[in-house]
Enzyme design. Sequence first.
Site, PDB file in Angstrom:
ATOM      1  N   GLU A 266     -14.006 -10.795  -5.779  1.00  0.00           N
ATOM      2  CA  GLU A 266     -13.119 -10.053  -4.877  1.00  0.00           C
ATOM      3  C   GLU A 266     -13.475 -10.396  -3.432  1.00  0.00           C
ATOM      4  O   GLU A 266     -14.652 -10.438  -3.068  1.00  0.00           O
ATOM      5  CB  GLU A 266     -13.255  -8.532  -5.045  1.00  0.00           C
ATOM      6  CG  GLU A 266     -12.581  -7.937  -6.251  1.00  0.00           C
ATOM      7  CD  GLU A 266     -12.716  -6.410  -6.280  1.00  0.00           C
ATOM      8  OE1 GLU A 266     -13.031  -5.818  -5.221  1.00  0.00           O
ATOM      9  OE2 GLU A 266     -12.518  -5.823  -7.346  1.00  0.00           O
ATOM     10  N   GLU A 320      -1.714  -0.625  -3.684  1.00  0.00           N
ATOM     11  CA  GLU A 320      -1.854   0.296  -4.816  1.00  0.00           C
ATOM     12  C   GLU A 320      -1.855   1.729  -4.298  1.00  0.00           C
ATOM     13  O   GLU A 320      -2.864   2.228  -3.795  1.00  0.00           O
ATOM     14  CB  GLU A 320      -3.127  -0.020  -5.596  1.00  0.00           C
ATOM     15  CG  GLU A 320      -3.129  -1.411  -6.207  1.00  0.00           C
ATOM     16  CD  GLU A 320      -4.442  -1.758  -6.888  1.00  0.00           C
ATOM     17  OE1 GLU A 320      -4.696  -1.232  -7.989  1.00  0.00           O
ATOM     18  OE2 GLU A 320      -5.216  -2.537  -6.304  1.00  0.00           O
ATOM     19  N   LYS A 323      -4.610   4.748  -5.223  1.00  0.00           N
ATOM     20  CA  LYS A 323      -6.051   4.642  -5.002  1.00  0.00           C
ATOM     21  C   LYS A 323      -6.497   5.723  -4.017  1.00  0.00           C
ATOM     22  O   LYS A 323      -5.836   5.978  -3.014  1.00  0.00           O
ATOM     23  CB  LYS A 323      -6.416   3.258  -4.470  1.00  0.00           C
ATOM     24  CG  LYS A 323      -6.152   2.130  -5.462  1.00  0.00           C
ATOM     25  CD  LYS A 323      -6.748   0.817  -5.005  1.00  0.00           C
ATOM     26  CE  LYS A 323      -8.254   0.829  -5.114  1.00  0.00           C
ATOM     27  NZ  LYS A 323      -8.836  -0.495  -4.816  1.00  0.00           N
ATOM     28  N   GLU A 329      -7.624   1.693   1.649  1.00  0.00           N
ATOM     29  CA  GLU A 329      -7.858   1.497   0.218  1.00  0.00           C
ATOM     30  C   GLU A 329      -6.561   1.222  -0.542  1.00  0.00           C
ATOM     31  O   GLU A 329      -6.572   0.567  -1.576  1.00  0.00           O
ATOM     32  CB  GLU A 329      -8.549   2.727  -0.379  1.00  0.00           C
ATOM     33  CG  GLU A 329      -9.993   2.879   0.023  1.00  0.00           C
ATOM     34  CD  GLU A 329     -10.848   1.714  -0.439  1.00  0.00           C
ATOM     35  OE1 GLU A 329     -10.756   1.338  -1.622  1.00  0.00           O
ATOM     36  OE2 GLU A 329     -11.590   1.159   0.388  1.00  0.00           O
TER      37      GLU A 329
END
Length: 499
Positions: A266, A320, A323, A329
């Site tokens: 990542e 997303e 999250k 985030e």
Amino acid sequence: MERDLAVVPSLLLLLLLHFAVDCNGSKVGVCYGRNADDLPTPDKVAQLVQLHSIKYVRIYDSNIQVIKAFANTGVELMVGVPNSDLLPFSQYQSNVDTWLKNSILPYYPATMITYITVGAEVTETRDNVSALVVPAMVNVLAALKKAGLHKRIKVSSTHSLGILSRSFPPSAGALDSKYAYFLKPMLEFLVENQSPFMVDLYPYYAYRDSPSNVSLDYALFSPSASDVIDPNTGLVYTNMFDAQLDSIFFALMALNFRTLKIMVTESGWPNKGAAKETAATPDNAQTFNTNLIRHVINDAGTPAKPGEEIDVYIFSLFNENRKPGLESERNWGLFYPDQTSVYSLDWTGRGNVDIVTGANITSSNGTWCVASSNASDADLQNALNWACGPGNVDCSAIQPSQPCYQPDTLASHASFAFNSYYQQNGATDVACNFGGTGLKTTKDPSYDACVYTTSSKMGTGNSTSAASASNAEDTATWLTEGLPFMMSLLLIAILGIAL
């Protein structure tokens, strides 16, 4: 004498053939997180990934619909075993055997699964599950051996930079002793099975949490960043990513694991953040990821390991929305849920990017017209129909199998048609109105073979651009696939003559 002379070119050719086949270079993939309630279906995602020529994808579980969606796509998949499954996986071999039988084997090799990650950043979790990781890895390997796949599918686990007790200077990198009880047997497992050590690296957090010590330029790979010299080795670091990666390398070397390959599972940069997260912007995300891809593709390596191949997975495919935590985030995505790009990104590492700012270079016109995200579908459809009809726009590029058909969304097709009309009609504000559904932008919306023209480039059609991209891809395919085969035939012929 002639026989001896013939051996020389044969040996040279053999070495060249070995290089051509084995030297594949560094790889760039993308993480496909799904902690959201507005994402496209897995089959649409697989199409999007192929559209952008992404060859490597990491998922965080073994969702069958996702795995099936990537069948026969040529995309290599890294499948995850979530931390919540570590207990049953570590306790009983039968649990893992059943999982492999039901979730992996029915879809392999149509879906090219190459890695299984057992647990993710376990040292960052509240529950103390780190002791379960290695036993679970051992059981997964045992299941793969029963299926005869242990040499084709590698087993590992991912870690955060938090496994280090020291990371600066890089040469002082050291694994935290409180994790030694599970890291040491894991490292031995990885070496024995020739699996990589997987780590998640985020220069963004280094900058956000310590802006007085880490400059934004240094975090973004900017050429204007001040160099950082490791006082112990004299090695010069021009970016934070290399410094973080070398701190892992030195930490492993200190424990005599210097040959262990490191894979970055990542890395990335958020495109939006809370008020105090001022560096979380689309421009910075584009700059970081563009420079990261170029750095990886060029096989630059790091100061401690120059020329070393580094495989990196960029986080993440989508924003997303479920999250938890700060605003950033939820905003690491390269694409919005409607499959349009958050910003333009060149996956080849060879794109035309300004070496000073890292931004995409635009033409002298410098503006495009796209569909407004606030427009209704009905208004967009009416505007699209008008542009491709009375507006005299050539909309062939957004037809099936054409360069701009994917993503097959109304917003994407309308954007292409709006921009064509806008450029054909002087790039004026009026030409981008479309009843309030059009929006001017200074960001080039082009992607892959789909080129959004500017008024200074109206003479270059999309079909030409697509053909050029296709020719380049065909050439690359021949070099990587056809050339080794031809060389092998030539080698056989030369050896036959020599004998």
